[in-house]
Design an enzyme around this catalytic site. Structure first.
Site, short mmCIF file in Angstrom:
data_model
loop_
_atom_site.label_atom_id
_atom_site.label_comp_id
_atom_site.label_asym_id
_atom_site.label_seq_id
_atom_site.Cartn_x
_atom_site.Cartn_y
_atom_site.Cartn_z
N ASP A 161 64.85 5.45 24.14
CA ASP A 161 65.19 6.26 22.96
C ASP A 161 66.61 6.04 22.44
O ASP A 161 66.91 6.40 21.31
CB ASP A 161 65.03 7.75 23.29
N HIS A 293 52.47 4.06 23.29
CA HIS A 293 53.10 3.56 24.51
C HIS A 293 53.33 2.05 24.54
O HIS A 293 54.00 1.56 25.45
CB HIS A 293 52.30 4.01 25.74
N GLN A 295 55.29 0.70 22.91
CA GLN A 295 56.73 0.57 22.72
C GLN A 295 57.50 0.52 24.03
O GLN A 295 58.65 0.12 24.08
CB GLN A 295 57.26 1.75 21.88
#
Ligand code: ADP
Length: 811
Positions: A161, A293, A295
């Site tokens: 993130d 997911h 990613q």
């Protein structure tokens, strides 16, 4: 009777991965384990995050050198991660403390997100109290806890993130961005074919970094991020922007929405809502794509391998440097400089972003996130808005800015040009494209202009956002090939500034023009170089556009070759890298694939080196603990030696192996320039190009030719130096040309990355000269081999020498 000497207990350093997994976590484990062993300590892995610390048993294991072989190129985390509810409560942490003392672990390196690091910090703060409680409850004796009075912890931020304050990047965020961009790039074709709209939802929890960077890297039309919710009436604003882009001829519409997107009242904005607005109000055939997911998956990119390796080394150093009074560090990165920051402060700052968002203080949230984050957001807004009358400068401040690509193509040249053009148009400057470099310009004929100099429009450059190579056309030719004609064209087309995007040739070209100013008044304009070259050899910067793309391509090539080598067993590949007279590419690729040896022009190749490395290979295969299955790679820069060519090195290894193993040569050649630019090259291209345009405008708009020529910065290079982005003057006694350029070898005099070469060698276990017999290159007796469990391969004498290279890295 003499008392027997009891060797002191070796320091035990535990490493764990915790929270959400991210690409690069394995690189951390490898680097921590090997650096720990190199420093004469013992490495322990704590499996399954804090759960391993609470459950102990088999979940806390000693790690040897070979246990982490191959880790660098693997995604996810091989030592596992798990959310652990017990660790949120004091009794869970009490059990964890007991297990640590019983296992003799003195220090803990935790790679995880802000949750994991908050937990770690709490654990350390409570530590003395936990020990006291364990003694008072009779679970441990005072003698048992005595050696463990201070718990040293060090955090590494592993998260896709990029939501931690105090660091530009977290381990994993660039790999994740790469996955996102691959998928958005893939959507482009179908979107353009059907003139469709796509609303793409990306991860990031409460942080909009992934969404914003993906929008910059793919030229999305609109973005939704939690820190900067769109103002009321966003529906109209979005439709207006999309309509204006369509009117200019854009066939596809891409909207990127962060999973945490919300409006100014903190009501969630969903992808479905956005689809509905576009479908209903614009009658646009719009689809939703949730990337999910995927990613988190895939191989770690070059940057994450590099970052995890160097930060892992730095974490071990920080643990060893710590005193009882040192606040717990977290390892961060600013631009290109790896630093130690205060863990508690970074965690508190991160929490304050969430708090600011909760309080609807979005300006504060943007500021707290990072200076760079706001800069990126502003630059994104600039490049998507095509008509901002309010932003135009007064006539007298407007410039005619010529843009030229010089030298070999490099990823990022096109996105940089696109950003510069968009900026110019929104400010009222005139962007002028020079096609095919200086030879293109010099071919101009007054009677028959060939069109190599043209003003350029937004729609011309908008599709270049993810294009590799050079759409303008680039060329190695220099102004000196026809200086009078070059000056004539400058005058004819009334250039007010020249923006050169390229490598060492671009630097040379700017230098030639600067030196020609006395004779040719047309050259008395600002000249600004944005380094773009896979070799990363331009003085004044530690980073050039295109180098990240190239390294990603190169490590992909090496991974594939290594796989083939491991399939055929006992094979060594000698791979030739580009880079001219600079060993940057070879060294960085070596660091991120764990090359056995790296040959660079700065050191050359000699017979000693070769025989030592061949001997090293022989020993490696002899004490094989699965080594035959792990393909081995040696990287050789194309100019490392005139005599020991890539083929010769491969043949020598084959000959000397005497049938015990074999070797092959491989030359990826121009393949290394890569296909589409990497997301990092795309976003940095945008940021740096816009900084360049702002610099030209703020420093030179409205200035006379003589005023320009008198300013040392009127010929300058933009670059990353340590933790800053700077402009450096080229001319003058203390300028880059005189002080920092090795003109003969076409590279900076002081190459910032040189100290890292030692780290590559240490982490691959390559012996140093002093570990080998000078006559025959044999490893001297007593040199323990890493393939023998428990033993580091480096000589005892060198164990414990800190890898200072990394501490001073970037300084
Ligand atoms: P991330 O590290 O990716 O932010 P989490 O927030 O899920 O992920 O944290 C991972 C683990 O760290 C949790 O399962 C828990 O064991 C521990 N942890 C997180 N926050 C705290 C806290 N405030 N106190 C103690 N432990 C915590």
């Amino acid at each position: 009777m003499a008392t027997p000497v009891v060797p002191p207990k070796k320091k035990r350093i535990g490493v764990m991965t915790s929270g959400g997994d991210s690409q690069g976590m394995n690189g951390v484990v490898r680097s921590v384990v090997r650096t720990t062993i190199h420093m004469g300590c013992e490495a322990y892995a704590i499996y399954e995050g804090y759960d391993g610390l609470v459950q102990a048993g088999d979940l806390i294991k000693e790690m040897h050198w070979d246990d982490v072989r191959g880790y660098l190129s693997r995604g996810g985390t091989l030592i596992g991660t798990k959310r652990c509810m017990e660790f949120y409560e004091r009794p869970g942490r009490l059990t964890a403390a007991k297990n640590m003392v019983e296992k003799g672990i003195d220090a803990l390196i935790i790679c995880g997100g802000d949750g994991s690091l908050t937990g770690a910090d709490m654990f350390r703060a409570e530590w003395p109290g936990l020990l006291e409680e364990l003694v008072s409850k009779g679970q441990l004796t005072r003698a048992q806890v005595e050696p463990y009075q201070h718990l040293n912890i060090c955090g590494l931020v592993g998260s896709i993130d990029n939501d931690m304050s105090g660091t530009d990047a977290t381990i994993g965020c660039y790999s994740s961005l790469e996955r996102i961009c691959e998928m958005v790039d893939a959507v482009f074709d179908t979107a353009a074919s059907h003139k469709r709209g796509f609303v793409i939802e990306v991860m990031g929890r409460h942080c909009g970094w992934l969404a914003l960077m993906a929008s910059i890297a793919t030229g999305a039309d609109y973005v939704f991020i939690p820190e900067k919710p769109p103002s009321e009436g966003w529906e109209e604003e979005m439709c207006e922007i999309v309509t204006s882009h369509r009117k200019l001829g854009k066939r596809r519409t891409i909207i990127i929405i962060s999973e945490g997107a919300q409006d100014t009242d903190l009501n969630k904005i969903t992808a479905d809502q956005v689809v509905k607005v576009l479908s209903d109000q614009l009658k646009l055939d719009t689809r939703k794509t949730v990337l999910g997911h995927t990613q988190r998956g895939g191989l770690p990119s070059f940057y994450d391998r590099w970052l995890s390796t160097l930060q892992g080394v730095e974490a071990v150093n920080a643990i060893l440097d710590a005193t009882p009074d040192t606040p717990s560090p977290v390892i961060t990165i600013r631009e290109n400089k790896i630093e130690r920051s205060n863990l508690q402060e970074c965690v508190a700052l991160t929490k304050s972003v969430a708090e600011a968002i909760k309080q609807k203080d979005f300006n504060k949230a943007m500021q707290l996130r990072d200076v760079e984050f706001k800069e990126y957001f502003d630059s994104y807004k600039l490049t998507t808005s095509t008509d901002r009358v309010k932003m135009r400068l007064p006539e007298e401040k407007r410039l005619r800015i010529a843009i030229i690509h010089v030298g070999a193509p490099a990823g990022g040249m096109n996105p940089a040009t696109r950003a510069a053009v968009a900026y110019c148009l929104s400010r009222g400057h005139t962007p002028i494209a020079i096609h095919n470099g200086f030879p293109g310009l010099q071919r101009h004929h007054d009677d028959k202009p060939i069109g190599s100099v043209r003003t350029i429009e937004w729609i011309d450059v908008d599709p270049w956002v993810n294009e590799g190579g050079s759409e303008l056309g680039t060329n190695r030719g220099l102004p000196s090939e026809d200086l009078p004609q070059t000056a004539h064209c400058f005058k004819l087309y009334k250039f007010d500034a020249l923006f050169l995007i390229g490598g060492f040739e671009a630097f040379t070209a700017a230098s030639e023009i600067r030196k020609g100013r006395d004779k040719y008044p047309a050259f008395r304009i600002p000249l600004l170089v944005l380094p773009a070259t896979v070799s990363n050899n331009v003085p004044g910067t530690e980073y050039s556009l295109g180098s990240d793309t190239c390294l990603n391509t190169l490590i992909g090539f090496c991974d594939a070759i290594r796989q083939s080598a491991s399939a055929s067993r006992r094979r060594v590949f000698v791979i030739e890298t580009q880079g001219g007279k600079s060993g940057y590419l070879a060294t960085m690729a070596g660091l991120s694939i764990g090359a056995l040896a790296v040959y660079i022009p700065e050191e050359g190749i000699n017979i000693h080196m070769l025989s030592r490395d061949i001997e090293f290979l022989r020993e490696n295969f002899k004490y094989d603990k699965g080594a035959s299955r792990a393909g081995k790679i040696i990287l050789r820069n194309e100019t490392a030696s005139d005599v020991y060519t890539t083929q010769v090195v491969a043949d020598m290894i084959k000959e000397e192996a005497r049938g015990r193993f074999e070797s092959r040569a491989a030359v990826p050649g121009h393949y290394q320039q890569g296909g589409k630019p990497s997301p990092m090259d795309r976003i940095r291209a945008q940021r740096m190009a816009i900084k360049c345009m702002q610099f030209l405008e703020e420093t030179f708009a409205g200035k006379s030719k003589d005023e320009v020529a008198a300013n040392k910065l009127s010929a300058a290079v933009i670059g990353v130096q340590g933790s800053e982005v700077v402009f450096s003057a080229m001319g003058g006694e203390d300028g880059l040309e005189a002080m920092e350029t090795d003109w003969k070898l076409r590279r900076p005099l002081n190459e910032f990355w040189r100290p890292l070469k030692a780290t590559v060698d240490i982490l691959s276990g390559r012996p140093k000269d002093s570990d080998c017999c000078e006559e025959c290159g044999k490893l001297l007796s007593g040199t323990p081999l890493k393939s023998v469990p428990h033993g580091p391969r480096v000589r005892a004498a060198s164990i414990g020498q800190p890898l200072t290279a990394v501490v001073s890295y970037g300084q």
